[in-house]
Design a protein around this motif. Structure first.
Motif, PDB file in Angstrom:
ATOM      1  N   ILE A  28       0.845  -1.202   0.000  1.00  0.00           N
ATOM      2  CA  ILE A  28       0.000   0.000   0.000  1.00  0.00           C
ATOM      3  C   ILE A  28       0.877   1.247   0.000  1.00  0.00           C
ATOM      4  CG2 ILE A  28      -1.647   1.371   1.345  1.00  0.00           C
ATOM      5  CD1 ILE A  28      -2.917  -1.209   2.304  1.00  0.00           C
ATOM      6  N   GLY A  29       1.921   1.237   0.831  1.00  0.00           N
ATOM      7  CA  GLY A  29       2.832   2.389   0.886  1.00  0.00           C
ATOM      8  C   GLY A  29       3.426   2.675  -0.488  1.00  0.00           C
ATOM      9  N   PHE A  30       3.855   1.607  -1.159  1.00  0.00           N
ATOM     10  CA  PHE A  30       4.412   1.765  -2.500  1.00  0.00           C
ATOM     11  C   PHE A  30       3.368   2.326  -3.458  1.00  0.00           C
ATOM     12  CE2 PHE A  30       4.472  -0.269  -6.700  1.00  0.00           C
ATOM     13  CZ  PHE A  30       5.542   0.405  -7.253  1.00  0.00           C
ATOM     14  N   LEU A  31       2.148   1.804  -3.371  1.00  0.00           N
ATOM     15  CA  LEU A  31       1.113   2.228  -4.323  1.00  0.00           C
ATOM     16  C   LEU A  31       0.810   3.714  -4.204  1.00  0.00           C
ATOM     17  CD1 LEU A  31      -1.461  -0.706  -4.341  1.00  0.00           C
ATOM     18  CD2 LEU A  31       0.349  -0.184  -5.958  1.00  0.00           C
ATOM     19  N   ILE A  32       0.869   4.242  -2.969  1.00  0.00           N
ATOM     20  CA  ILE A  32       0.596   5.673  -2.798  1.00  0.00           C
ATOM     21  C   ILE A  32       1.667   6.483  -3.545  1.00  0.00           C
ATOM     22  CG2 ILE A  32       0.490   7.537  -1.095  1.00  0.00           C
ATOM     23  CD1 ILE A  32      -0.747   5.471   0.842  1.00  0.00           C
ATOM     24  N   LEU A  33       2.943   6.088  -3.368  1.00  0.00           N
ATOM     25  CA  LEU A  33       4.021   6.795  -4.061  1.00  0.00           C
ATOM     26  C   LEU A  33       3.893   6.627  -5.578  1.00  0.00           C
ATOM     27  CD1 LEU A  33       7.047   5.827  -1.791  1.00  0.00           C
ATOM     28  CD2 LEU A  33       5.700   7.937  -1.782  1.00  0.00           C
ATOM     29  N   HIS A  34       3.577   5.415  -5.987  1.00  0.00           N
ATOM     30  CA  HIS A  34       3.470   5.109  -7.413  1.00  0.00           C
ATOM     31  C   HIS A  34       2.359   5.942  -8.053  1.00  0.00           C
ATOM     32  CE1 HIS A  34       3.627   3.103 -11.133  1.00  0.00           C
ATOM     33  NE2 HIS A  34       3.101   1.925 -10.836  1.00  0.00           N
ATOM     34  N   ALA A  35       1.207   6.004  -7.383  1.00  0.00           N
ATOM     35  CA  ALA A  35       0.083   6.773  -7.946  1.00  0.00           C
ATOM     36  C   ALA A  35       0.454   8.247  -8.028  1.00  0.00           C
ATOM     37  CB  ALA A  35      -1.162   6.574  -7.083  1.00  0.00           C
ATOM     38  N   ALA A  36       1.112   8.737  -6.979  1.00  0.00           N
ATOM     39  CA  ALA A  36       1.509  10.156  -6.991  1.00  0.00           C
ATOM     40  C   ALA A  36       2.453  10.417  -8.161  1.00  0.00           C
ATOM     41  CB  ALA A  36       2.181  10.514  -5.664  1.00  0.00           C
ATOM     42  N   ALA A  80      -8.896   3.227  -0.109  1.00  0.00           N
ATOM     43  CA  ALA A  80      -9.215   2.413  -1.288  1.00  0.00           C
ATOM     44  C   ALA A  80      -9.675   3.304  -2.436  1.00  0.00           C
ATOM     45  CB  ALA A  80     -10.280   1.371  -0.940  1.00  0.00           C
ATOM     46  N   VAL A  81     -10.534   4.269  -2.132  1.00  0.00           N
ATOM     47  CA  VAL A  81     -11.065   5.137  -3.191  1.00  0.00           C
ATOM     48  C   VAL A  81      -9.949   6.003  -3.769  1.00  0.00           C
ATOM     49  CG1 VAL A  81     -12.557   7.111  -3.649  1.00  0.00           C
ATOM     50  CG2 VAL A  81     -13.431   5.154  -2.376  1.00  0.00           C
ATOM     51  N   LEU A  82      -9.098   6.569  -2.905  1.00  0.00           N
ATOM     52  CA  LEU A  82      -8.026   7.440  -3.402  1.00  0.00           C
ATOM     53  C   LEU A  82      -7.066   6.658  -4.294  1.00  0.00           C
ATOM     54  CD1 LEU A  82      -7.091   9.811  -0.439  1.00  0.00           C
ATOM     55  CD2 LEU A  82      -8.332  10.325  -2.555  1.00  0.00           C
ATOM     56  N   ILE A  83      -6.655   5.475  -3.842  1.00  0.00           N
ATOM     57  CA  ILE A  83      -5.693   4.694  -4.638  1.00  0.00           C
ATOM     58  C   ILE A  83      -6.343   4.224  -5.935  1.00  0.00           C
ATOM     59  CG2 ILE A  83      -4.314   2.571  -4.678  1.00  0.00           C
ATOM     60  CD1 ILE A  83      -3.640   3.027  -1.787  1.00  0.00           C
ATOM     61  N   TRP A  84      -7.582   3.741  -5.828  1.00  0.00           N
ATOM     62  CA  TRP A  84      -8.292   3.290  -7.031  1.00  0.00           C
ATOM     63  C   TRP A  84      -8.421   4.442  -8.035  1.00  0.00           C
ATOM     64  CZ3 TRP A  84     -13.162   5.314  -8.406  1.00  0.00           C
ATOM     65  CH2 TRP A  84     -13.700   4.773  -9.577  1.00  0.00           C
ATOM     66  N   ALA A  85      -8.879   5.599  -7.557  1.00  0.00           N
ATOM     67  CA  ALA A  85      -9.096   6.729  -8.465  1.00  0.00           C
ATOM     68  C   ALA A  85      -7.765   7.236  -9.027  1.00  0.00           C
ATOM     69  CB  ALA A  85      -9.828   7.854  -7.723  1.00  0.00           C
ATOM     70  N   GLY A  86      -6.749   7.297  -8.171  1.00  0.00           N
ATOM     71  CA  GLY A  86      -5.452   7.808  -8.598  1.00  0.00           C
ATOM     72  C   GLY A  86      -4.859   7.005  -9.740  1.00  0.00           C
ATOM     73  N   PHE A  87      -5.079   5.694  -9.728  1.00  0.00           N
ATOM     74  CA  PHE A  87      -4.548   4.868 -10.819  1.00  0.00           C
ATOM     75  C   PHE A  87      -5.476   4.865 -12.029  1.00  0.00           C
ATOM     76  CE2 PHE A  87      -1.956   2.679  -7.499  1.00  0.00           C
ATOM     77  CZ  PHE A  87      -0.733   2.902  -8.103  1.00  0.00           C
ATOM     78  N   THR A  88      -6.795   4.782 -11.759  1.00  0.00           N
ATOM     79  CA  THR A  88      -7.744   4.611 -12.864  1.00  0.00           C
ATOM     80  C   THR A  88      -7.804   5.843 -13.755  1.00  0.00           C
ATOM     81  OG1 THR A  88      -9.026   3.143 -11.465  1.00  0.00           O
ATOM     82  CG2 THR A  88     -10.138   4.024 -13.404  1.00  0.00           C
ATOM     83  N   ILE A  89      -7.628   7.011 -13.154  1.00  0.00           N
ATOM     84  CA  ILE A  89      -7.807   8.258 -13.907  1.00  0.00           C
ATOM     85  C   ILE A  89      -6.827   8.359 -15.087  1.00  0.00           C
ATOM     86  CG2 ILE A  89      -6.302   9.644 -12.401  1.00  0.00           C
ATOM     87  CD1 ILE A  89      -9.593  10.902 -13.841  1.00  0.00           C
ATOM     88  N   VAL A  90      -5.611   7.791 -14.931  1.00  0.00           N
ATOM     89  CA  VAL A  90      -4.608   7.976 -15.984  1.00  0.00           C
ATOM     90  C   VAL A  90      -5.000   7.269 -17.295  1.00  0.00           C
ATOM     91  CG1 VAL A  90      -2.186   7.618 -16.621  1.00  0.00           C
ATOM     92  CG2 VAL A  90      -2.768   8.479 -14.343  1.00  0.00           C
ATOM     93  N   PRO A  91      -5.194   5.938 -17.283  1.00  0.00           N
ATOM     94  CA  PRO A  91      -5.599   5.321 -18.554  1.00  0.00           C
ATOM     95  C   PRO A  91      -6.903   5.882 -19.100  1.00  0.00           C
ATOM     96  CG  PRO A  91      -5.616   3.710 -16.747  1.00  0.00           C
ATOM     97  CD  PRO A  91      -4.976   4.937 -16.232  1.00  0.00           C
TER      98      PRO A  91
END
Ligand code: HEM
Ligand code: FES
Lengths: 220, 257
Positions: free
Chosen positions: A26-34, A200-211
């Protein structure tokens, strides 16, 4: 028996391994999404960030990769072993069984987890090693590669579906891992989980918005 | 009321079992679920059939013997009640009711709806005790316990060991039972000396009995006739974690000098 063996042999020990490795991811995903969201600023911004990671921060990048690799393997091994133990615990199924509390998140941990494992492999082959090129891609041009790939409907669809699996995984995992590590929330309603929902919503949205943004030409 | 029952019949531990349909006729809505079963058994006996074996003892919700999966829900549709406290008014006239034993590997079927739950006793025997000599009854307040701790300990101690948590759990895990037993003693001053060893030993026995692991689905908490919270599971995890990190193996002769 030594302590580590005793710990790992128990269902609770495996569950704690699962939670700790999950939290690392999860920690990695936050950095990755940012990092990914810089695509909305400019192509130069994103490509400079990528060049920084592969240049001056290269050693750090490798440390992170190794930690993540260990976390993913530990997570998958404990998930597999727990699943086998859980299945063995009920050899004869019920003729009728109603679930009363299990959420869509908790029920899809296993199938969603397998999808995520598949996603992680394909995603690395796609953007990191450039082995799978749905459209022509070039090393170093993260921005161009993202645009070229996500203009293809099935690439975007695959990423969107995988991120739904991720969101559901986190809806349960971000909530349950706190209890696995011994924090009692003192709230008897398992649907009351504001922190997990937000995460969950922030990580999901942060990744989904790009594609999605690339696909609909919100970024050109 | 007239009902149709589909009941699991199994002649013995090794015998094959199957669901068998029975009619329950002229049942009073005021009857308890077990009284309804008594009426059905009376009819079966008069017909010369083998009555349905089911466990029960106190019939007032305190012993934990009555263990039935009713329409796929442990102890039936009402929250916070054991099967013996469930009344037929909770069902529609003409309803079809599935009645099954607890389905957990660690609870082998003895006959029909009776299962052997001694696995739970062995979990308690592994560590659900204190080693301090208790002596005669002390003055009530000679050991001070805060109200908050006393409440949590009492809530956990409400567990009647019926096994519904493991029966309802999709993983067949008895974590709620084990968590309740670990954390009711772990919350009190008298339970401190062996707190972490207790958590290790009881979790290990839980696993050795063949129960599954906890995914925190939360099914157990809704099935529990005493409405014990899954917070007890979080406390079990915490004590286990501390125990695994700090407990040393006991060596014979240690402490002798
Ligand atoms: C690589 C493929 C993955 C698989 C096969 C997988 C599988 C699972 C399974 C089966 C569980 C539930 C275990 C149980 O019964 O308690 C679980 C829990 C969890 N997963 Fe994953 N997962 C994967 C990836 C991820 C990722 C990428 C993350 C984080 C971003 C993550 C975070 C978590 C967390 C936080 C939990 C909760 C642990 C707990 O309840 O204590 N997982 N995973
Ligand atoms: S018979 Fe004792 S609790 Fe139901």
């Amino acid at each position: 028996m030594n302590r580590a063996t005793r710990f790992w042999r128990s269902t609770v020990g495996k569950k704690i391994v699962m939670a700790v490795s999950g939290i690392i991811m999860i920690g990695f995903l936050i950095l990755h999404a940012a990092g990914n969201l810089q695509i909305f600023e400019s192509s130069a911004k994103l490509n400079t960030y990528s060049a920084f990671l592969h240049g001056p921060a290269n050693e750090l990048l490798w440390v992170v990769r190794i930690v993540l690799f260990v976390a993913v393997i530990a997570h998958i091994v404990s998930a597999y072993q727990l699943t086998m133990l859980d299945r063995a615990a009920r050899p004869v199924p019920y003729a009728q069984k109603k679930l009363q509390a299990a959420t869509i998140g908790s029920r899809t941990m296993r199938v969603g987890g397998v999808l995520l494992a598949l996603f992680i492999v394909l995603h690395i082959l796609h953007f990191t090693t450039l082995t799978l090129q749905p459209a022509p891609m070039a090393a170093g041009d993260v921005y161009g590669n993202a645009i070229a790939s996500f203009r293809i409907w099935w690439v975007t669809a695959f990423y969107v579906i995988a991120m739904i699996a991720l969101g559901l995984h986190l809806y349960h995992g971000a909530w349950s891992s706190a209890r696995t590590l011994g924090f009692e929330q003192g709230h008897s309603d398992p649907f009351h989980r504001p922190v997990a929902v937000t995460l969950a919503v922030l990580i999901w949205a942060g990744f989904t918005i790009v594609p999605v943004a690339v696909f609909f030409h919100w970024i050109s | 009321m007239n009902l149709t029952l589909r009941v699991w019949r199994q002649a013995g531990p090794k015998a094959p079992g199957r669901m068998v349909e029975y009619k329950a006729a002229d049942i009073s809505p005021e009857a308890s679920f077990l009284e309804m079963m008594d009426v059905v058994n009376e009819t079966l006996t008069l017909r010369g059939d083998e009555p349905i074996a089911f466990d029960h003892d106190c019939r007032e919700g305190i012993c934990g013997m009555c263990s039935m999966m009713i329409n796929g829900v442990a102890h039936g549709p009402n929250r916070g009640t054991a099967t013996c406290q469930l009344h037929m008014r909770s069902f529609e006239d003409g309803a079809l009711i599935y009645i099954e034993p607890w389905r957990v590997r660690a609870f082998p079927v003895v006959k029909d709806l009776c299962v052997d739950r001694s696995a739970l006793d062995r979990i308690v025997a592994a560590g659900g005790f204190i080693t301090a000599a208790t002596g005669g009854a002390q003055d009530a307040n000679s050991v001070l316990v805060s109200k908050a701790d006393a409440d949590l300990a009492m809530d956990a101690a409400a567990c009647i060991g019926c096994g519904a948590c493991a029966a309802a759990c999709p993983n067949g895990s008895a974590s709620l039972f084990t968590g309740a037993k670990i954390s009711h003693l772990g919350q009190l001053p008298q339970g401190q000396p062996e707190r972490y060893r207790r958590a290790l030993a009881m979790v290990e026995q839980h696993d050795a009995e063949g129960f599954g692991g906890c995914t925190l689905h939360g099914e157990c908490q809704l099935a529990c006739p005493k409405e014990i919270s899954i917070d007890t599971i979080a406390r079990m995890h915490r004590d286990f974690l501390v125990g695994a990190a700090t407990t040393r193996e006991e060596r014979s002769g240690s402490g002798v000098g």
